[in-house]
Design an enzyme around this catalytic site. Structure first.
Site, mmCIF file in Angstrom:
data_model
loop_
_atom_site.group_PDB
_atom_site.id
_atom_site.type_symbol
_atom_site.label_atom_id
_atom_site.label_comp_id
_atom_site.label_asym_id
_atom_site.label_seq_id
_atom_site.Cartn_x
_atom_site.Cartn_y
_atom_site.Cartn_z
ATOM 1 N N THR A 1 0.815 -1.205 0.000
ATOM 2 C CA THR A 1 0.000 0.000 0.000
ATOM 3 C C THR A 1 0.854 1.262 0.000
ATOM 4 O OG1 THR A 1 -1.467 1.309 1.419
ATOM 5 C CG2 THR A 1 -0.108 -0.285 2.526
ATOM 6 N N TYR B 1 -1.586 -0.121 10.187
ATOM 7 C CA TYR B 1 -1.873 -0.773 8.905
ATOM 8 C C TYR B 1 -0.666 -0.658 7.966
ATOM 9 C CZ TYR B 1 -3.570 -1.277 4.148
ATOM 10 O OH TYR B 1 -3.697 -1.643 2.841
#
Ligand code: UDP
Length: 337
Positions: A117, A141
């Site tokens: 990501t 995350y």
């Protein structure tokens, strides 16, 4: 050759499975259905309901199906949840990747594609952001994905794995034929919220901040159509099959749209003038996030097909309309028209 897709019943994973099946590849899926749906898969694709962290399950599937490449999507993706429960993110993202890598190494799988990501960059000093820029994630995350990347590098070096890490920017849209899309309830992503408003499933959409130093004051994102992203994974597989060296690639289009422009696109394609409320900034938001795409464009044989905001919005809307029809028998759409 058979490809194992973990998280294949999820949003991006299911688009991947459709793309592979269409290309005539043999596919097998492991998904624990925590956020995925077995109905998101094309007919006939073997689904093993279980955890990608279950080494015995993975090794059994690899042996039974002759798997020679793994595309690893399974994981948790909600940034605010990761702030509330970081250890769960390290378990479900980092530890699961560790177990899956262990199973891959023990069963001799040599090709690995990993969903990472843009959150690994944190707040970049320069825009667009290239793969060489420092990784300073701002959320558990992002950290959980970065730690997985580091493990993948180390395991690859030690055990002769070849990998491609794909760092996704803002994934949006849905299958152009509306066979699959983002079905998770309570999703927080901008385009999903906007199409929920357009289909009458929410009264309005809030704009989190209109006082940013951008032309219209709202944040800017690089939205990539989920089907183009799936094709980037296919191109990454082909690259590894041609013995391309392991690499890390940004996945975006390299141009940004503001939050207000994105909402306007949904209004335009839907023809529905839903309410938009300007509100305060959302803590932790980065002002502008745009990929430097030179590396992916020079490394992979990949030409995006849906690099157009209205097309992305139209596909997201068509999928949402289908979902809304299924959930309400059509009442809600009739009311919002
Ligand atoms: N956003 C917004 N309203 C919403 C959801 C998102 O204004 O209901 C904004 C958010 O503040 C950010 C952008 O849209 O600036 C993209 O947010 P999203 O959660 O879709 O993805 P992120 O870039 O945070 O991964």
């Amino acid at each position: 050759m058979t490809i194992l897709v973990t998280g294949g019943a999820g949003y991006i994973g299911s688009h991947m499975v459709y793309a592979l099946v269409e290309a005539g590849e043999d596919v097998v899926v492991i998904d624990n259905l925590a956020t995925g749906f077995s109905t998101s898969l094309p007919e006939g694709v073997p689904l093993f309901i279980g955890d990608a962290a279950d080494e015995n399950l993975v090794m059994g599937v690899v042996a039974a199906h002759g798997v020679d490449a793994i595309i690893h999507f399974a994981g948790s993706v909600v940034v605010p949840d990761s702030m509330r429960d970081p250890l769960d993110y390290y378990r479900n993202n980092t530890m699961t990747t560790r177990s899956l890598l262990s199973a891959a190494v023990r069963s001799g799988v040599k090709r690995f594609i990993f969903s990472s990501t843009a959150a690994v960059y944190g707040n970049p000093d320069q825009m667009p952001v290239s793969e060489e820029m420092p990784t300073r994630p701002l959320s558990p995350y992002g950290s959980s994905k970065l730690m997985s990347e580091i493990m993948l590098h180390d395991a690859a070096r030690a055990h002769g794995l070849d990998f491609v890490v794909l760092r996704y920017f803002n994934v949006a849209g849905a299958d152009p034929q509306a066979r699959t899309g983002l079905a998770t309830m309570g999703a927080t992503h901008l385009l999903k919220i906007a199409v929920e408003a357009a289909t009458g499933q929410r009264a309005k959409i809030d704009v989190f901040g209109t006082d940013y130093p951008t032309p219209d004051g709202s944040c800017i994102r690089d939205f990539i159509h989920v089907s183009d992203l799936a094709q980037a994974h296919r191109a990454a597989l082909a690259y590894l099959e041609c013995d391309g060296p392991s690499t890390t690639l940004n996945c975006g289009y390299g141009r940004g749209y503001s939050v207000l422009e994105t909402i306007e696109a949904v209004r335009r394609v839907s023809g529905r003038n839903f309410a938009v409320q300007e509100g305060p900034r959302r803590p932790g938001d980065i002002v502008t996030m745009i990929a430097d795409t030179s590396r992916i464009r020079s490394t992979l044989d990949w030409t995006p097909r849906y690099d157009d905001l209205d097309t992305i919005a139209a596909h997201a809307l068509a999928w949402e309309e289908k979902l809304a029809r299924e959930r309400t028998g059509g009442d809600m759409l009739a009311r919002s028209a």
